[in-house]
Scaffold this active site. Structure first.
Site, PDB file in Angstrom:
ATOM      1  N   GLU A  46       2.956  10.150   7.512  1.00 43.69           N
ATOM      2  CA  GLU A  46       4.282  10.226   6.898  1.00 43.69           C
ATOM      3  C   GLU A  46       4.578  11.616   6.347  1.00 43.69           C
ATOM      4  OE1 GLU A  46       3.440   5.776   6.643  1.00 43.69           O
ATOM      5  OE2 GLU A  46       2.312   7.647   6.674  1.00 43.69           O
ATOM      6  N   GLU A 104      -1.113   0.736   6.381  1.00 44.81           N
ATOM      7  CA  GLU A 104      -0.685  -0.012   5.201  1.00 44.81           C
ATOM      8  C   GLU A 104      -0.720  -1.519   5.446  1.00 44.81           C
ATOM      9  OE1 GLU A 104       2.380   3.071   3.030  1.00 44.81           O
ATOM     10  OE2 GLU A 104       3.095   2.004   4.809  1.00 44.81           O
TER      11      GLU A 104
END
Length: 266
Positions: free
Chosen positions: A137, A117
């Protein structure tokens, strides 16, 4: 600046290096605040035009959020932790307002979760051949929030959803194939290429770069025509600054005089 975050300045270029090898360059609260302070300083320094984000390791660019540190802080009796990412959000640039200068990610190694990210928060991404990207995640039962907001806009929807749903890793060659990475290079040539691009951008018109970045952000929430109307009416701050600037006149003069323009950012 610190052992965790170091900076190097060459002219109008700032190189920011993440150095937490013991933690696979994962980012905790303190590291995020330091990165936020660093990139806020970059944003506000009128003499700086381009930033490079890299790691001190050729194994890990960034493994994302430091789950071990977070878990340790939740143990009863543990010292209280300042749970503040800093003004720029996670990693210093993800939510930093008015960051209207080019930022280049120099990915040499693994970029996982928040590390992926973080690279997506940059404007350009250059990667070494052995680098890889992933969003694990889902395996930890949590949301890759920034990637869920951005990834499907950068690559085909179904591939983005596969990465988010499965947590699988994607090598640099595949990332380049989907257009997520500008170039893939041998690791010994990576930094040389990144600096070459940084110097090219540093010699460019800073007011135009700022107008590009803000217009792109505005366009994400508006239709094409609404965005164009705002540009034409000079309702975007950086566009208004550009259209009334000496640099814009300098560009026209230089073109007419067949010479290289001298950009002053004014």
């Amino acid at each position: 600046m610190t052992d965790i975050i170091s900076t190097r300045r060459e002219g109008s270029i700032l190189e920011v290096t993440l150095n937490r090898p013991k933690f696979a360059n994962a980012i905790d609260w303190e590291t995020s605040r330091l990165m936020s302070k660093t990139f806020k300083g970059f944003r506000d320094d009128q003499d700086l035009r381009v930033a490079i984000l890299k790691s001190a390791s050729d194994k890990h660019f960034c493994a994302g959020w430091d789950l071990k540190t977070t878990a340790a802080a939740e143990i009863p009796g543990a010292a209280p932790v300042n749970k503040d990412f800093g003004v720029g959000g996670f990693g210093g640039i993800q939510e930093l307002p008015h960051l209207n200068k080019p930022v280049i990610a120099c990915v040499n190694g693994v970029a996982l979760g928040g590390g992926f990210e973080l690279a997506l928060s940059c404007d350009l991404i250059y990667a070494s051949e052995h680098s890889s990207f992933g969003l694990p995640e889902i395996i930890a039962g949590t949301l890759a929030d920034a990637a869920s907001s951005r990834l499907h806009k950068r690559m085909p929807w179904h591939i983005a959803m596969e990465l988010l749903f499965t947590g699988r890793r994607m090598d640099a060659a595949e990332a380049h194939r989907w257009g997520l990475v500008n170039e893939v290079l041998p690791k010994e040539k990576l930094e040389q290429r990144v600096w070459e691009v940084a110097r090219l951008l540093a010699a460019g018109p800073p007011l135009v770069f700022a107008a590009i970045k803000e217009t792109v952000r505005v366009a994400e929430a508006l239709s094409f025509q609404d965005t164009m109307n705002r540009v034409k009416r000079r309702q975007i701050a950086t566009v208004d600054t550009l259209y009334g600037s000496d640099d814009m006149l300098e560009g026209s003069r230089a073109f007419a005089e067949k010479r290289n323009p001298v950009w002053k950012g004014k």
